[in-house]
Design a protein around this motif. Structure first.
Motif, PDB file in Angstrom:
ATOM      1  N   LEU A 141       0.831  -1.202   0.000  1.00  0.00           N
ATOM      2  CA  LEU A 141       0.000   0.000   0.000  1.00  0.00           C
ATOM      3  C   LEU A 141       0.868   1.255   0.000  1.00  0.00           C
ATOM      4  O   LEU A 141       1.859   1.341   0.732  1.00  0.00           O
ATOM      5  CB  LEU A 141      -0.912   0.016   1.234  1.00  0.00           C
ATOM      6  CG  LEU A 141      -2.015  -1.047   1.264  1.00  0.00           C
ATOM      7  CD1 LEU A 141      -2.646  -1.129   2.644  1.00  0.00           C
ATOM      8  CD2 LEU A 141      -3.076  -0.739   0.212  1.00  0.00           C
ATOM      9  N   ASP A 142       0.475   2.217  -0.805  1.00  0.00           N
ATOM     10  CA  ASP A 142       1.171   3.495  -0.933  1.00  0.00           C
ATOM     11  C   ASP A 142       0.385   4.534  -0.146  1.00  0.00           C
ATOM     12  O   ASP A 142      -0.644   5.039  -0.609  1.00  0.00           O
ATOM     13  CB  ASP A 142       1.249   3.880  -2.409  1.00  0.00           C
ATOM     14  CG  ASP A 142       1.990   5.194  -2.646  1.00  0.00           C
ATOM     15  OD1 ASP A 142       2.256   5.918  -1.664  1.00  0.00           O
ATOM     16  OD2 ASP A 142       2.282   5.500  -3.817  1.00  0.00           O
ATOM     17  N   GLU A 143       0.861   4.869   1.050  1.00  0.00           N
ATOM     18  CA  GLU A 143       0.105   5.804   1.889  1.00  0.00           C
ATOM     19  C   GLU A 143       0.064   7.211   1.308  1.00  0.00           C
ATOM     20  O   GLU A 143      -0.893   7.960   1.531  1.00  0.00           O
ATOM     21  CB  GLU A 143       0.642   5.845   3.323  1.00  0.00           C
ATOM     22  CG  GLU A 143       2.085   6.253   3.487  1.00  0.00           C
ATOM     23  CD  GLU A 143       3.018   5.052   3.545  1.00  0.00           C
ATOM     24  OE1 GLU A 143       3.991   5.128   4.313  1.00  0.00           O
ATOM     25  OE2 GLU A 143       2.772   4.059   2.832  1.00  0.00           O
ATOM     26  N   MET A 146      -2.842   7.324  -1.010  1.00  0.00           N
ATOM     27  CA  MET A 146      -4.100   7.333  -0.264  1.00  0.00           C
ATOM     28  C   MET A 146      -4.364   8.700   0.351  1.00  0.00           C
ATOM     29  O   MET A 146      -5.511   9.167   0.374  1.00  0.00           O
ATOM     30  CB  MET A 146      -4.080   6.239   0.799  1.00  0.00           C
ATOM     31  CG  MET A 146      -4.075   4.834   0.212  1.00  0.00           C
ATOM     32  SD  MET A 146      -4.356   3.511   1.414  1.00  0.00           S
ATOM     33  CE  MET A 146      -2.822   3.545   2.337  1.00  0.00           C
ATOM     34  N   TRP A 180      -3.676   9.076   6.459  1.00  0.00           N
ATOM     35  CA  TRP A 180      -3.012   7.788   6.676  1.00  0.00           C
ATOM     36  C   TRP A 180      -1.609   8.009   7.204  1.00  0.00           C
ATOM     37  O   TRP A 180      -0.879   8.884   6.713  1.00  0.00           O
ATOM     38  CB  TRP A 180      -2.934   7.013   5.368  1.00  0.00           C
ATOM     39  CG  TRP A 180      -4.260   6.499   4.890  1.00  0.00           C
ATOM     40  CD1 TRP A 180      -5.171   7.185   4.129  1.00  0.00           C
ATOM     41  CD2 TRP A 180      -4.818   5.204   5.135  1.00  0.00           C
ATOM     42  NE1 TRP A 180      -6.263   6.396   3.885  1.00  0.00           N
ATOM     43  CE2 TRP A 180      -6.074   5.182   4.485  1.00  0.00           C
ATOM     44  CE3 TRP A 180      -4.374   4.074   5.815  1.00  0.00           C
ATOM     45  CZ2 TRP A 180      -6.896   4.046   4.506  1.00  0.00           C
ATOM     46  CZ3 TRP A 180      -5.189   2.953   5.836  1.00  0.00           C
ATOM     47  CH2 TRP A 180      -6.435   2.946   5.189  1.00  0.00           C
ATOM     48  N   ARG A 182       1.870   5.549   8.638  1.00  0.00           N
ATOM     49  CA  ARG A 182       2.429   4.219   8.862  1.00  0.00           C
ATOM     50  C   ARG A 182       3.222   4.227  10.161  1.00  0.00           C
ATOM     51  O   ARG A 182       4.146   5.031  10.337  1.00  0.00           O
ATOM     52  CB  ARG A 182       3.321   3.791   7.691  1.00  0.00           C
ATOM     53  CG  ARG A 182       3.729   2.311   7.760  1.00  0.00           C
ATOM     54  CD  ARG A 182       4.617   1.916   6.579  1.00  0.00           C
ATOM     55  NE  ARG A 182       3.905   1.901   5.315  1.00  0.00           N
ATOM     56  CZ  ARG A 182       3.256   0.843   4.832  1.00  0.00           C
ATOM     57  NH1 ARG A 182       3.216  -0.284   5.529  1.00  0.00           N
ATOM     58  NH2 ARG A 182       2.663   0.903   3.661  1.00  0.00           N
ATOM     59  N   GLY A 213      -4.466   2.759  -2.784  1.00  0.00           N
ATOM     60  CA  GLY A 213      -3.163   2.437  -2.219  1.00  0.00           C
ATOM     61  C   GLY A 213      -2.483   1.267  -2.880  1.00  0.00           C
ATOM     62  O   GLY A 213      -1.251   1.225  -2.980  1.00  0.00           O
ATOM     63  N   ASP A 214      -3.253   0.291  -3.357  1.00  0.00           N
ATOM     64  CA  ASP A 214      -2.625  -0.871  -4.002  1.00  0.00           C
ATOM     65  C   ASP A 214      -2.557  -0.739  -5.517  1.00  0.00           C
ATOM     66  O   ASP A 214      -2.179  -1.686  -6.213  1.00  0.00           O
ATOM     67  CB  ASP A 214      -3.322  -2.169  -3.593  1.00  0.00           C
ATOM     68  CG  ASP A 214      -4.778  -2.258  -4.057  1.00  0.00           C
ATOM     69  OD1 ASP A 214      -5.191  -1.486  -4.952  1.00  0.00           O
ATOM     70  OD2 ASP A 214      -5.515  -3.116  -3.521  1.00  0.00           O
TER      71      ASP A 214
END
Length: 279
Positions: A141-143, A146, A180, A182, A213-214
């Motif tokens: 996932l690419d925060e 997002m 978001w 991480r 995100g994916d």
């Protein structure tokens, strides 16, 4: 007299907050039944809650109120929290019970609700100790993507595309925060803050963000879905166990009455006909 209760629970084994027919286990029923026992009345003192969570959703900062006879509070109030701890099951706690200020209403006085949804994209899955509180997403996932997608969703909008409609209820909400982050352990947290939420709104927003995100959707896609104001079959309502109600906010005591009136007003967007319902 009105009593405010501050509550937390693990939603895993509950069929949501609200009492249901058929004997399903709910948080409201557990607390109301316990109140009847510890006050030695056998009565049901109905709870009004800030936000009705769905089956499987957790809460760390839930708030409810109930109205008790003054003589009952005088007799039991000092020991109520400790007695409830001895009566309630281990997956629900009442941390505080205290007289509420004038005009306090757990639902209509609230100015905001803050939820956090937790998800991991670790290829090995979820830490077994966190399996009831974190969703596993089986794609990286690419925060940043997002967070880019979240921008157009902020503010006051009709969130019909991200809500399950209920008869007589509006889907207009003010989304104050959607971001978001991480954590150092790799878990992604979506913090979602709004004045109120309609049914399935948070889980639908998270589902749309995960598609961005994916890489399955572009960052512009959630905003286009919002503008359409109709349910999109591509928006998945993610599983409930990753979601926790972390906080309910209230105004200063002197503004409670005004907030109650404001919350009950019918909402509409500029240039639109008033929407039915409240909050």
């Amino acid at each position: 007299m009105r009593i405010r209760l501050d509550i937390s629970y693990a939603g895993t084994d509950f069929s949501g907050w609200a009492r249901q027919p058929g004997g399903r286990r709910t948080v409201q029923q557990e607390i109301e039944d316990a109140l009847g026992v510890v006050t030695r009345t056998g009565r049901t003192f109905e709870l009004t809650v800030a936000g009705r969570t769905d089956a499987g959703v957790h809460a760390r900062g839930q708030v409810a109120h109930t109205d008790l006879p003054e003589e009952l509070w005088a007799a039991h109030g000092e020991h109520l929290v400790r007695r409830l701890a001895g009566r309630l099951p281990k997956d629900v706690r009442v941390w505080r019970a205290a007289p509420a200020p004038p005009h306090f209403d757990a639902r209509f006085s609230a100015t905001h609700r803050r939820y956090v949804y937790r998800v991991t994209d670790h290829p090995g899955g979820v830490d077994p100790l966190l399996r009831d509180h974190v969703l596993w997403h089986n794609h990286p996932l690419d925060e940043a993507a997002m967070n880019e997608a979240a921008g157009p969703l902020l503010g006051e909008h009709d969130f019909a595309a991200y809500c399950r409609r209920r008869e007589g209820a509006t889907t207009i909400r003010t989304l104050r925060e959607l971001r978001w982050e991480r954590r150092p352990d790799g878990i992604l947290e979506a913090t979602v803050v709004a004045d109120a939420f309609c049914h399935n709104m948070v889980r639908s927003l998270v589902g749309a963000m995960l598609f961005v995100g994916d890489g399955h959707r572009a960052p512009e896609w959630p905003g286009r879905v919002l503008a359409a104001r109709v349910r999109d079959s591509a928006v998945h309502v993610v599983r409930p166990h990753g979601l926790t109600l972390e906080e309910v906010g209230y105004p200063p005591d002197g503004l409670l009455a005004a907030r109650n009136r404001e919350s009950r007003n019918r909402r509409s967007l500029p240039g639109a006909a008033p929407a039915p319902g409240c909050c």
